[in-house]
Design a protein around this motif. Structure first.
Motif, mmCIF file in Angstrom:
data_model
loop_
_atom_site.group_PDB
_atom_site.id
_atom_site.type_symbol
_atom_site.label_atom_id
_atom_site.label_comp_id
_atom_site.label_asym_id
_atom_site.label_seq_id
_atom_site.Cartn_x
_atom_site.Cartn_y
_atom_site.Cartn_z
ATOM 1 N N VAL A 276 0.840 -1.204 0.000
ATOM 2 C CA VAL A 276 0.000 0.000 0.000
ATOM 3 C C VAL A 276 0.873 1.252 0.000
ATOM 4 C CG1 VAL A 276 -2.041 -1.071 0.994
ATOM 5 C CG2 VAL A 276 -0.249 -0.254 2.528
ATOM 6 N N GLY A 277 1.868 1.246 -0.861
ATOM 7 C CA GLY A 277 2.866 2.306 -0.844
ATOM 8 C C GLY A 277 2.515 3.546 -1.635
ATOM 9 N N THR A 278 1.380 3.549 -2.351
ATOM 10 C CA THR A 278 0.942 4.747 -3.063
ATOM 11 C C THR A 278 -0.449 5.130 -2.568
ATOM 12 O OG1 THR A 278 -0.136 3.547 -4.871
ATOM 13 C CG2 THR A 278 2.233 4.004 -5.105
ATOM 14 N N LEU A 279 -0.842 6.373 -2.830
ATOM 15 C CA LEU A 279 -2.171 6.809 -2.403
ATOM 16 C C LEU A 279 -3.263 5.968 -3.058
ATOM 17 C CD1 LEU A 279 -1.924 10.717 -2.385
ATOM 18 C CD2 LEU A 279 -1.975 9.167 -0.419
ATOM 19 N N THR A 280 -3.082 5.637 -4.331
ATOM 20 C CA THR A 280 -4.092 4.832 -5.008
ATOM 21 C C THR A 280 -4.189 3.443 -4.405
ATOM 22 O OG1 THR A 280 -3.858 6.058 -7.088
ATOM 23 C CG2 THR A 280 -4.775 3.828 -7.222
ATOM 24 N N ALA A 399 -11.671 19.220 -10.221
ATOM 25 C CA ALA A 399 -10.275 18.782 -10.235
ATOM 26 C C ALA A 399 -9.303 19.951 -10.105
ATOM 27 C CB ALA A 399 -9.994 18.005 -11.521
ATOM 28 N N THR A 400 -9.590 21.046 -10.775
ATOM 29 C CA THR A 400 -8.685 22.200 -10.730
ATOM 30 C C THR A 400 -8.635 22.805 -9.338
ATOM 31 O OG1 THR A 400 -9.124 22.689 -13.058
ATOM 32 C CG2 THR A 400 -8.174 24.450 -11.720
ATOM 33 N N ALA A 401 -9.790 23.006 -8.734
ATOM 34 C CA ALA A 401 -9.839 23.583 -7.387
ATOM 35 C C ALA A 401 -9.200 22.639 -6.368
ATOM 36 C CB ALA A 401 -11.283 23.878 -7.005
ATOM 37 N N ASP A 402 -9.423 21.342 -6.522
ATOM 38 C CA ASP A 402 -8.828 20.382 -5.589
ATOM 39 C C ASP A 402 -7.312 20.409 -5.669
ATOM 40 O OD1 ASP A 402 -11.301 19.526 -4.709
ATOM 41 O OD2 ASP A 402 -11.407 17.840 -6.108
ATOM 42 N N ALA A 403 -6.774 20.470 -6.885
ATOM 43 C CA ALA A 403 -5.318 20.472 -7.060
ATOM 44 C C ALA A 403 -4.688 21.739 -6.502
ATOM 45 C CB ALA A 403 -4.973 20.314 -8.541
ATOM 46 N N GLU A 404 -5.412 22.843 -6.534
ATOM 47 C CA GLU A 404 -4.889 24.106 -5.988
ATOM 48 C C GLU A 404 -4.874 24.098 -4.463
ATOM 49 O OE1 GLU A 404 -7.451 27.015 -7.659
ATOM 50 O OE2 GLU A 404 -6.427 27.067 -9.618
ATOM 51 N N ARG A 405 -5.846 23.436 -3.847
ATOM 52 C CA ARG A 405 -5.991 23.506 -2.396
ATOM 53 C C ARG A 405 -5.367 22.320 -1.670
ATOM 54 N NH1 ARG A 405 -12.261 23.793 -1.565
ATOM 55 N NH2 ARG A 405 -12.126 22.106 -3.124
ATOM 56 N N HIS A 407 -3.777 17.873 -2.186
ATOM 57 C CA HIS A 407 -2.968 17.026 -3.069
ATOM 58 C C HIS A 407 -3.907 16.090 -3.822
ATOM 59 C CE1 HIS A 407 0.418 14.658 -4.572
ATOM 60 N NE2 HIS A 407 -0.387 13.617 -4.399
ATOM 61 N N ARG A 408 -3.951 16.252 -5.141
ATOM 62 C CA ARG A 408 -4.793 15.399 -5.990
ATOM 63 C C ARG A 408 -3.893 14.623 -6.926
ATOM 64 N NH1 ARG A 408 -7.281 15.052 -10.977
ATOM 65 N NH2 ARG A 408 -9.471 14.348 -10.972
ATOM 66 N N ASN A 409 -4.024 13.269 -6.918
ATOM 67 C CA ASN A 409 -3.154 12.483 -7.785
ATOM 68 C C ASN A 409 -3.821 12.234 -9.136
ATOM 69 O OD1 ASN A 409 -4.930 10.316 -7.507
ATOM 70 N ND2 ASN A 409 -3.488 8.992 -6.423
ATOM 71 N N SER A 410 -3.112 11.537 -10.012
ATOM 72 C CA SER A 410 -3.589 11.348 -11.388
ATOM 73 C C SER A 410 -4.823 10.456 -11.455
ATOM 74 C CB SER A 410 -2.472 10.741 -12.246
ATOM 75 O OG SER A 410 -2.036 9.510 -11.699
ATOM 76 N N ILE A 413 -7.765 10.891 -6.754
ATOM 77 C CA ILE A 413 -7.875 10.762 -5.296
ATOM 78 C C ILE A 413 -7.291 12.021 -4.660
ATOM 79 C CG2 ILE A 413 -7.151 9.415 -3.285
ATOM 80 C CD1 ILE A 413 -6.939 7.012 -5.282
ATOM 81 N N VAL A 414 -8.046 12.604 -3.731
ATOM 82 C CA VAL A 414 -7.638 13.861 -3.107
ATOM 83 C C VAL A 414 -7.250 13.595 -1.661
ATOM 84 C CG1 VAL A 414 -8.282 16.234 -2.595
ATOM 85 C CG2 VAL A 414 -9.264 15.084 -4.599
ATOM 86 N N LEU A 415 -6.005 13.930 -1.321
ATOM 87 C CA LEU A 415 -5.519 13.800 0.054
ATOM 88 C C LEU A 415 -5.618 15.154 0.736
ATOM 89 C CD1 LEU A 415 -4.074 12.353 2.412
ATOM 90 C CD2 LEU A 415 -1.903 12.907 1.271
ATOM 91 N N VAL A 416 -6.239 15.166 1.910
ATOM 92 C CA VAL A 416 -6.464 16.407 2.648
ATOM 93 C C VAL A 416 -5.905 16.246 4.056
ATOM 94 C CG1 VAL A 416 -8.191 18.019 3.537
ATOM 95 C CG2 VAL A 416 -8.554 16.864 1.334
ATOM 96 N N SER A 417 -5.131 17.210 4.493
ATOM 97 C CA SER A 417 -4.619 17.234 5.862
ATOM 98 C C SER A 417 -5.125 18.486 6.570
ATOM 99 C CB SER A 417 -3.091 17.205 5.871
ATOM 100 O OG SER A 417 -2.565 18.424 5.340
ATOM 101 N N GLN A 418 -5.004 18.509 7.883
ATOM 102 C CA GLN A 418 -5.454 19.675 8.640
ATOM 103 C C GLN A 418 -4.663 20.913 8.268
ATOM 104 O OE1 GLN A 418 -8.048 20.265 10.272
ATOM 105 N NE2 GLN A 418 -7.526 22.234 11.232
ATOM 106 N N SER A 419 -3.375 20.773 8.027
ATOM 107 C CA SER A 419 -2.579 21.949 7.649
ATOM 108 C C SER A 419 -3.048 22.534 6.323
ATOM 109 C CB SER A 419 -1.082 21.569 7.565
ATOM 110 O OG SER A 419 -0.867 20.580 6.583
ATOM 111 N N MET A 420 -3.487 21.691 5.398
ATOM 112 C CA MET A 420 -4.036 22.199 4.127
ATOM 113 C C MET A 420 -5.331 22.967 4.371
ATOM 114 S SD MET A 420 -3.595 18.863 1.669
ATOM 115 C CE MET A 420 -2.050 17.969 1.526
ATOM 116 N N LEU A 421 -6.176 22.443 5.262
ATOM 117 C CA LEU A 421 -7.440 23.129 5.572
ATOM 118 C C LEU A 421 -7.163 24.469 6.243
ATOM 119 C CD1 LEU A 421 -9.456 20.052 6.836
ATOM 120 C CD2 LEU A 421 -9.903 21.328 4.735
ATOM 121 N N GLU A 422 -6.186 24.497 7.121
ATOM 122 C CA GLU A 422 -5.862 25.755 7.822
ATOM 123 C C GLU A 422 -5.315 26.786 6.835
ATOM 124 O OE1 GLU A 422 -3.165 24.482 10.811
ATOM 125 O OE2 GLU A 422 -4.731 23.686 12.140
#
Length: 425
Positions: A276-280, A399-405, A407-410, A413-422
């Motif tokens: 399980v070494g990649t986000l996908t 997709a565009t807004a997610d990639a700006e805010r 981490h969105r992979n190819s 899948i969108v990875l969100v952390s608290q620091s990104m939300l802050e």
């Protein structure tokens, strides 16, 4: 469970003379922000577990109860989990799970330079303790395996090294160490991540890939690691350096994972093993658990996966009027969760997650202690621990807004952390 020949009566003696060494010091950079503050083996998975729980459970269930966990990168969370959740063995029977942090014990005084170097730097803790066999495991794979059956193969064959391997498609094999074998399972060649992987004779398009699981005769590994440490041209890695040094000089055999895996009876021809070494890969492994019959059977009382248990209340679903209905379908909802007037579909909620009214969660992996605000919409999101998603937030639809805010992979899948939300303000 795989049915194999009965183990020899002396196997329990050999298990008592076997040390399992779990390599758990890696960062796992392909998991991006999920490993910013924890080692990859400490990443939560499957609703209530951490990745390290799988090799640890395999060891205990296999009868191997002398275990060393080698740590290095951001090991506090991992150390805490093992100390609190895995302290049930009997020291009066010489059973142990010990944490061996990187201590720069050799003359070079370096951090671990590779998988082989990690074991070499701890040889002073292994040598003269009476072990006949050293089982080397990766701490970051998800699977169920009876190592005692692999050990039996190793002993019966008279090999100095046995390598756990699994069949994969040829296009997948380019990301693994791939071996060729003869009719007696002797390894005749080994290539790390080859552009043209050798195929299994009689099985076109299929290759034999290393799982990163090795059983060494103790005397052999001592000699090999000493020699490797003195070699300035070595990368000090088991796959790249140690295996090629043995093949053709000593008896090395391949152990097919299907001979010792604990299989799901609904998938008798599909041994389950996941890197399980990649986000996908991580998202897919979690999503599989939401299916009617997951390929990874966590309900098997005969081969339990153990973990650290905290006292939490049962999950709760509240409100049932108008459009404010707390519901979860085709989902895994862990202890301590409250679905309060929101909907959850095809998702996995880890411990202590709150989904507030009118929120919609689909195809998501929500890690522990998250709070998802009212009217939020999340789709195909991995939400890291302790996230507080503001009311009305939408993720996974633009997709565009997610990639700006975030981490969105190819694969979307969108990875969100608290620091990104802050950072959104």
């Amino acid at each position: 469970m795989t049915i194999t020949a009965a183990p020899s009566p002396g196997l329990n003696v050999e298990l008592n003379k076997t040390l399992a060494v779990i390599l758990a010091g890696g960062r796992g950079s392909r998991l991006k922000q999920l490993t910013d503050h924890r080692a990859k083996p400490a990443v939560p998975i499957a609703g209530k577990f951490k990745i390290i729980d799988f090799p640890l459970s395999n060891c205990v269930n296999s009868g191997i109860r002398r275990i060393a966990v080698l740590t290095q990168y951001r090991s506090h969370t991992l150390n805490q989990h093992v100390q609190r959740g895995w302290n049930f063995l009997r020291p009066d029977f010489n059973e142990f799970i010990e944490l061996w942090p990187a201590q720069q014990q050799t003359a070079a005084q370096t951090w671990y330079q590779g998988t082989a170097d990690a074991v070499f730097q701890n040889m002073s803790l292994i040598y003269n303790r009476g072990f006949d066999h050293i089982l080397v495991l990766a701490g970051d794979h998800v699977y169920k395996q009876d190592y005692s059956l692999m050990l039996q193969d190793h002993i019966d064959s008279g090999a100095v090294l046995t390598v756990g391997c699994i069949e994969v498609d040829r296009h997948e094999a380019r990301g693994f160490g791939v071996m060729a074998i003869d009719e007696s399972n002797n390894i005749t060649s080994f290539v790390e991540k080859p552009a043209e992987p050798p195929e299994i004779p009689g099985k076109p398009g299929r290759c034999l890939a290393s799982m990163g699981i090795y059983i060494f005769d103790a005397s052999t590994i001592y000699e090999l690691l000493d020699y490797d440490a003195e070699n300035p041209d070595s990368s000090h890695d088991f796959g790249q350096d140690i295996l090629p040094a043995l093949i053709g000089k000593h008896k090395t055999i391949a152990h097919d994972f299907s001979r010792s895996c604990i299989q799901n009876p609904h998938y008798p021809d599909e041994p389950y093993w996941r890197d399980v070494g990649t986000l996908t890969a991580y998202w897919e492994a979690n999503m599989d658990l939401t299916k009617l019959t997951p390929k990874l059977d966590l309900y098997d009382d005969g081969w339990p996966i153990r973990t650290m248990h905290y006292q939490r209340p049962a999950a709760k679903f509240i409100h049932n009027h108008d459009n404010r209905v707390g519901s979860a379908t085709n989902s895994v909802v862990s202890a301590g969760c409250i679905v309060s007037g929101g909907s959850v579909e095809n998702s996995i909620l880890f411990n202590n997650v709150r989904v507030n009214s009118y929120a919609s969660i689909e195809n998501c992996v929500i890690l522990p202690n998250c709070d998802i605000g009212r009217h939020c919409r999340l789709n195909k999101v991995i939400l890291d621990v302790d996230c507080r998603v503001p009311e009305g937030t939408e993720i996974g639809f633009d997709a565009t807004a997610d990639a700006e805010r975030f981490h969105r992979n190819s694969d979307g899948i969108v990875l969100v952390s608290q620091s990104m939300l802050e950072a959104l303000g």
